[in-house]
Scaffold this motif. Structure first.
Motif, short mmCIF file in Angstrom:
data_model
loop_
_atom_site.label_atom_id
_atom_site.label_comp_id
_atom_site.label_asym_id
_atom_site.label_seq_id
_atom_site.Cartn_x
_atom_site.Cartn_y
_atom_site.Cartn_z
N ASP A 1 0.69 -1.13 0.02
CA ASP A 1 0.11 0.01 0.03
C ASP A 1 0.85 1.20 -0.11
OD1 ASP A 1 -1.91 -1.66 0.19
OD2 ASP A 1 -2.26 -1.34 2.35
N GLU A 2 0.44 2.22 -0.58
CA GLU A 2 1.10 3.62 -0.74
C GLU A 2 0.90 4.26 0.71
OE1 GLU A 2 0.58 7.49 -3.38
OE2 GLU A 2 0.28 5.44 -4.41
N PRO A 3 2.05 4.41 1.33
CA PRO A 3 2.24 5.16 2.65
C PRO A 3 1.66 6.53 2.57
CG PRO A 3 4.44 5.07 1.79
CD PRO A 3 3.40 4.35 0.78
N ASP A 4 1.14 6.90 3.74
CA ASP A 4 0.91 8.21 3.85
C ASP A 4 2.29 9.21 4.04
OD1 ASP A 4 -0.19 10.58 4.73
OD2 ASP A 4 -0.90 10.03 6.70
N ILE A 5 2.08 10.24 3.06
CA ILE A 5 3.47 11.00 3.01
C ILE A 5 3.73 11.66 4.33
CG2 ILE A 5 2.41 13.15 2.20
CD1 ILE A 5 5.74 11.75 0.96
N ASP A 6 2.99 12.00 5.22
CA ASP A 6 3.05 12.45 6.43
C ASP A 6 3.39 11.67 7.63
OD1 ASP A 6 2.13 15.21 5.72
OD2 ASP A 6 0.05 14.46 6.31
N GLN A 7 3.10 10.06 7.46
CA GLN A 7 3.64 9.14 8.04
C GLN A 7 5.09 9.05 7.60
OE1 GLN A 7 2.73 8.83 10.96
NE2 GLN A 7 0.86 7.87 11.28
N LEU A 8 5.32 8.92 6.37
CA LEU A 8 6.59 8.57 5.75
C LEU A 8 7.71 9.50 6.55
CD1 LEU A 8 8.08 6.68 3.88
CD2 LEU A 8 7.69 8.51 2.18
N VAL A 9 7.36 10.71 6.46
CA VAL A 9 8.43 11.71 7.08
C VAL A 9 8.64 11.24 8.49
CG1 VAL A 9 8.82 14.14 7.82
CG2 VAL A 9 7.79 13.50 5.64
N VAL A 10 7.59 11.14 9.35
CA VAL A 10 7.82 10.72 10.79
C VAL A 10 8.76 9.28 11.01
CG1 VAL A 10 6.47 9.83 13.04
CG2 VAL A 10 5.57 11.80 11.47
N MET A 11 8.41 8.52 9.94
CA MET A 11 8.89 7.11 9.98
C MET A 11 10.47 7.30 9.75
SD MET A 11 6.43 4.15 8.67
CE MET A 11 6.13 4.86 7.07
N VAL A 12 10.81 7.99 8.61
CA VAL A 12 12.28 8.39 8.37
C VAL A 12 12.91 8.81 9.44
CG1 VAL A 12 13.61 9.65 6.55
CG2 VAL A 12 11.78 8.34 5.85
N SER A 13 12.22 9.82 10.11
CA SER A 13 12.80 10.75 11.50
C SER A 13 13.25 9.81 12.38
CB SER A 13 11.76 11.72 11.79
OG SER A 13 12.60 12.45 12.70
N GLU A 14 12.19 8.80 12.59
CA GLU A 14 12.36 7.92 13.89
C GLU A 14 13.58 6.68 13.35
OE1 GLU A 14 8.57 5.96 14.79
OE2 GLU A 14 7.76 7.95 15.68
N ALA A 15 13.56 6.31 12.26
CA ALA A 15 14.40 5.39 11.62
C ALA A 15 15.84 5.87 11.90
CB ALA A 15 14.11 4.81 10.21
N THR A 16 16.05 7.29 11.35
CA THR A 16 17.16 8.00 11.48
C THR A 16 17.90 7.93 12.92
OG1 THR A 16 16.67 9.26 9.55
CG2 THR A 16 18.63 9.96 11.04
N LYS A 17 16.90 8.24 14.04
CA LYS A 17 17.29 8.20 15.34
C LYS A 17 17.56 6.91 15.72
CE LYS A 17 13.95 11.40 16.95
NZ LYS A 17 12.90 12.04 17.91
N ALA A 18 16.85 5.79 15.47
CA ALA A 18 17.06 4.66 15.89
C ALA A 18 18.29 4.11 15.39
CB ALA A 18 16.06 3.77 15.42
N TYR A 19 18.60 4.35 14.00
CA TYR A 19 20.02 3.82 13.46
C TYR A 19 21.24 4.64 14.15
CZ TYR A 19 23.63 3.60 10.11
OH TYR A 19 25.01 3.31 9.56
N LYS A 20 21.02 5.80 14.26
CA LYS A 20 22.12 6.57 15.11
C LYS A 20 22.36 5.87 16.56
CE LYS A 20 22.02 10.93 12.53
NZ LYS A 20 21.65 12.14 12.61
N ASN A 21 21.41 6.01 17.12
CA ASN A 21 21.58 4.93 18.34
C ASN A 21 22.20 3.67 18.31
OD1 ASN A 21 20.37 7.15 20.02
ND2 ASN A 21 18.23 6.33 19.80
N CYS A 22 21.90 2.83 17.23
CA CYS A 22 22.22 1.56 17.27
C CYS A 22 23.78 1.56 17.01
CB CYS A 22 21.70 0.50 16.05
SG CYS A 22 19.89 0.08 16.60
N GLN A 23 24.03 2.63 15.90
CA GLN A 23 25.37 2.68 15.47
C GLN A 23 26.35 3.34 16.71
OE1 GLN A 23 26.52 2.16 12.49
NE2 GLN A 23 28.86 2.50 13.07
N VAL A 24 25.78 4.08 17.68
CA VAL A 24 26.76 4.33 18.91
C VAL A 24 27.03 3.14 19.69
CG1 VAL A 24 26.40 5.65 21.10
CG2 VAL A 24 25.92 6.78 18.92
N ARG A 25 26.14 2.28 19.84
CA ARG A 25 26.37 1.21 20.75
C ARG A 25 27.31 0.27 20.01
NH1 ARG A 25 27.01 0.10 24.78
NH2 ARG A 25 26.44 -1.79 25.04
N ILE A 26 27.21 0.26 18.75
CA ILE A 26 27.89 -0.90 18.03
C ILE A 26 29.30 -0.47 17.98
CG2 ILE A 26 28.69 -1.69 15.52
CD1 ILE A 26 25.51 -1.84 15.07
#
Length: 70
Positions: A26-51
């Protein structure tokens, strides 16, 4: 206060969930996509710091063991 390993696992699970959501046909809601990318970026950075912290700790452990051998 959560343990650092819990923090890593929590962030990793968040990344997996976001990736699965983005793979849905399904095509994602563009507003949710922006939120998801922002959350994913934060989560990725947190994982990278731990690694990086684990890699550093392992590197220090290896260097310390070489000193006793030589």
């Amino acid at each position: 206060m959560p343990r650092k390993s819990d923090s890593y696992l929590k962030n990793y699970q968040k990344l997996k969930k976001i990736a699965e959501t983005m793979r849905e046909p399904d095509e994602p809601d563009i507003d949710q996509l922006v939120v998801m990318v922002s959350e994913a970026t934060k989560a990725y950075k947190n994982c990278q710091v731990r690694i990086e912290a684990v890699e550093k700790a392992l590197g220090l452990a290896e260097e310390g063991s070489n000193d006793t051998l030589g």
